[in-house]
Design an enzyme around this catalytic site. Structure first.
Site, short mmCIF file in Angstrom:
data_model
loop_
_atom_site.label_atom_id
_atom_site.label_comp_id
_atom_site.label_asym_id
_atom_site.label_seq_id
_atom_site.Cartn_x
_atom_site.Cartn_y
_atom_site.Cartn_z
N CYS A 338 0.79 -1.23 0.00
CA CYS A 338 0.00 0.00 0.00
C CYS A 338 0.82 1.28 0.00
CB CYS A 338 -1.03 0.03 1.12
SG CYS A 338 -0.96 -1.26 2.31
N ARG A 367 7.38 -10.82 5.42
CA ARG A 367 7.00 -10.57 6.81
C ARG A 367 7.70 -11.60 7.68
NH1 ARG A 367 0.52 -9.52 5.75
NH2 ARG A 367 0.87 -7.88 4.23
N GLN A 385 1.02 -11.19 -2.95
CA GLN A 385 -0.40 -10.87 -2.84
C GLN A 385 -0.93 -10.47 -4.21
OE1 GLN A 385 0.20 -7.61 -0.02
NE2 GLN A 385 -1.02 -8.78 1.45
N ASP A 387 -2.61 -8.03 -4.95
CA ASP A 387 -2.99 -6.83 -4.22
C ASP A 387 -3.54 -5.77 -5.16
OD1 ASP A 387 -3.26 -5.46 -1.91
OD2 ASP A 387 -1.12 -5.12 -1.57
N HIS A 389 -5.19 -1.48 -4.73
CA HIS A 389 -5.70 -0.41 -3.88
C HIS A 389 -6.58 0.49 -4.71
CE1 HIS A 389 -2.22 -1.98 -1.71
NE2 HIS A 389 -3.02 -1.82 -0.69
N LYS A 473 -12.10 -5.09 8.16
CA LYS A 473 -11.95 -5.91 6.96
C LYS A 473 -13.18 -6.79 6.75
CE LYS A 473 -8.36 -8.28 8.62
NZ LYS A 473 -7.29 -9.27 8.53
N HIS A 519 -8.27 -1.56 0.31
CA HIS A 519 -7.26 -2.59 0.06
C HIS A 519 -8.03 -3.86 -0.28
CE1 HIS A 519 -4.22 -0.47 2.79
NE2 HIS A 519 -5.36 0.09 3.14
#
Length: 644
Positions: A338, A367, A385, A387, A389, A473, A519
RNA sequence: GCUGUUGUAGCUCAGGGGUAGAGCACUUCCUUGGUAAGGAAGAGGUCGAGGGUUCAAUUCCCUUCAACAGCUCCA
């Protein structure tokens, strides 16, 4: 005085006041009385021996009801405790509840070690005790007496539990010589517990707190019949065969290397095909949904994460900063995408007319998960991910959120995930310091998520304390082969990061406004998604994902040339497969292809060469007869390509 | 990270104080076979790593690394 008892079918029977569940069961049928384990009285589960004093609606629970199983397993936990108290005098008890499959008891064995070898002896004792057919006897106990009892016994865990209870609400249950603090309910006697299996031993923190002492948790399961235990153990064994770690190795999808490092998966060629096909599928869906692909680096300056708040929250428990020859320079491996995407948003001024802007990236993040958390591909330290946004105006949040829900549901549908649960992950109101941002925005975001989910008719479960630190979420949870639940898709509304990154757009009013960020990752991560997918389909991927879609198996060397031409023709039209030209009999080649779960086996011999055909055999189904190669392709064309 | 268990050939596993074994996979040869294992020979291991005890350790002890189960955690 009589009481009116309403049965599940709506009929009402009258009994004398103080009637017991078991008596009601007897009045219905002998068989029911024999199988009855507990009774639900006005929504509460009771013992069958507890007198009913007022008009009530009831339901008798047997082994076939969840409530019956719970009472059965709860009672089994007490039986386990009774056995432990005999075999390990002085043992102290924590809690011993029923769980989805069986029960456990947390015990303090006073420093004695207890391993898998000790389970058998305890099992034996449990069966011995069960045969005594002792009744579970309930008694109301004043708080003072309860405290005295466990003080005398020296069980500080039970004392701690009692302290948290109201006087007047404390009950004991006794079977044989064993007395336990317990709310109940229990089955009438220990007799019905015929089959006992203690499954494993593990550590568990007292009251689930890492700071507390670790107790020994003994897991077990019991059944009214030996046969049912055997069936259960068989199902567990079958489930283990689907384990993605096992299949990942057998099918050569992925691997780990101690040298590379724990939790850092290596994707082998076949696994990479599955992964890339999923990426293609998602890219296509995202183009359709109006996303713009972007690419960002794997590291970012420390300042980026100080701004985002990640550094403060996770910095010390994370991969440590990367240093450069310049003393003042520090970079972090990116733990999420992000912040990078926020900076892309900022490259130029935005107008309200530009919104929504949707940036998508298959972003690999790192991570530093606790070593004990790592688990196959489902929990790793480096993962990618799917991912994206979405930056939008406040008035667009709901529509965007709903569009993302639709995308997630499209993914699940295309891959045949029917039984997911949708979880609204909220902030823990007791623990607000864990999160950034004010109450007003949190409440708004939580409300919007719930509304969007409701609008799409999603059945949701709200769970407090599961939110991300920057926002609530909507998580989609799917179970693995062994019943463990994993979060796959996730959608999050975020009012915090846009503020922290000072994102803006110029509104119709010519004023500066802060956009809202959503997200989202429908797969969650490719690693975890592939893991769950492997277990879901037991390694039998849908044709469009299969790393090897066909194997051409010549009957003998004489047909290798023809076989090669078949392989070449299929590869030319992007169908994946290989030629098995080993010097083996056809039976052997078929067996090996079946084990590798290759969807189609194309067998070629004298007949096929003469007729210019292939003999088609489908994995798990067998011979499908011979076909012209192009007829074969056309017949399965839709399945070979990405789902729409 | 915590508690417990495990670590022997590419895989699945047996063994055990005197420097290792099976099945499958692999290589070569024989065989040219029609829908789930053809035959023979061969090659392959610092017994996870480091230390200690011992005349001798892969085996016993300690440390460490990793995997597994559960707990805790999960941006």
């Amino acid at each position: 005085m009589n009481v009116k008892i309403t049965l599940p079918d709506g009929s009402v029977k009258e009994f004398q006041e103080g009637v017991k569940g078991i008596e009601i069961a007897q009045s219905i049928s002998e068989g029911l009385a024999r199988n009855a384990l507990a009774i639900e009285v006005n929504g509460e589960i009771w013992d069958l021996s507890r007198p009913i004093a007022k008009d009530s609606s009831i339901k008798i629970f047997t082994w076939n009801d969840k409530g019956g199983k719970y009472a059965f397993w709860h009672s089994s936990a007490h039986l386990l405790a009774e056995a432990l108290e005999i075999l390990y005098p002085g043992v102290k008890f924590g809690i011993g509840p029923p769980i989805e499959n069986g029960f456990y008891y947390d015990v303090d064995l006073g420093g004695k070690t207890f391993g898998d070898d000790d389970l058998a002896a305890v099992e034996k004792k449990m069966i011995e005790l069960a045969r005594l057919n002792n009744a579970f006897v309930r008694s109301d106990v004043p708080k003072k007496d309860a405290i005295d009892y466990f003080k005398k016994k020296g069980d500080e865990y039970k004392l701690e539990l009692i302290e948290g209870l109201q006087d007047g609400s404390i009950t004991f249950y006794q079977q044989g010589n064993f007395v336990d603090l317990c709310r109940g309910p229990h089955i009438p006697t220990t007799g019905p517990i015929k089959a006992v299996k203690l499954l494993n031993v593990a550590g568990a923190y007292w009251r689930g707190d890492e700071k507390n002492k670790m107790l020994t948790r003994i897991y077990g399961i019991t059944f009214p019949k030996q046969k049912e235990l055997e069936e259960y153990m068989y199902i567990v064994e079958e489930a283990k065969k689907r384990d993605h770690r096992k299949l990942g190795k057998e099918l050569e999808l992925f691997a780990f290397s101690e040298k590379v490092g724990m939790g850092l998966p290596l994707w082998l060629p076949k696994g990479t095909i599955v992964r890339e096909r999923l990426e293609q599928f998602m890219r296509k869906a995202q183009v359709k949904a109006g996303y713009d692909p972007v690419v960002t680096p794997h590291i970012g300056s420390k300042q980026l994460y100080v701004t985002s708040g990640h550094y403060e929250k996770y910095g010390k428990d994370s991969f440590q900063p990367i240093h450069t020859p310049d003393e003042n320079e520090e970079f972090l491996l990116k733990p999420m995408n992000c912040p990078h995407h926020c900076e892309i948003y900022k490259v130029k001024p935005r107008s309200y007319k530009d919104l929504p802007i949707r940036y998508a990236e298959f972003g690999t993040v790192y991570r530093y998960e606790q070593s004990g958390e790592l688990h196959g591909l489902t929990r790793v330290r480096g993962f990618t991910q799917d991912d994206a946004h979405i930056f939008c105006r406040p008035d667009q949040v709901k529509a965007e959120f709903i569009a993302v829900i639709d995308l997630v549901l499209h993914v699940f549908k295309s891959l045949g995930f029917g039984n997911y649960t949708a979880q609204v992950s909220l902030r823990d109101p007791e623990n607000k310091q864990k999160y950034i941002g004010g109450d007003e925005l949190w409440d708004k975001a939580e409300r919007e998520i719930q509304e969007a989910a409701d609008e799409r008719g999603l059945k949701t479960v709200a769970v407090k304390g599961e939110a991300a630190f920057y926002g609530p979420k909507l998580d989609f949870m799917v179970r693995d082969a062994l019943g463990r639940s994993w979060q796959l898709g996730t959608i999050q509304v975020d009012y915090q990061l846009p503020q922290r990154f000072e994102l803006e757009y110029v509104g119709a009013d010519n004023q500066r406004h802060i956009p809202v960020m959503i997200h989202r990752a429908p797969f969650g991560s490719l690693e975890r998604f592939v893991a769950v997918l492997i277990e879901h389909c037991a390694g039998n991927f849908p044709l469009w994902l299969a790393p090897e879609q066909f194997a051409v198996l010549p009957i003998s060397e004489k047909f290798n040339a023809y076989a090669k031409s078949v392989v070449a023709k299929l590869k030319e039209i992007d169908i994946r497969g290989f030629l098995d030209d080993r010097d083996e009999k056809i039976g052997r080649k078929i067996r090996d292809a079946e084990i590798k779960k290759v969807p189609f086996m194309l067998i070629v011999g004298e007949k096929e060469v003469a007729e210019n055909k292939v003999s088609v055999r489908k994995h798990g189904e067998g011979d499908k007869g011979s076909l012209d190669l192009m007829d074969f392709v056309n017949q399965f064309k839709a399945d070979f390509s990405l789902p729409v």
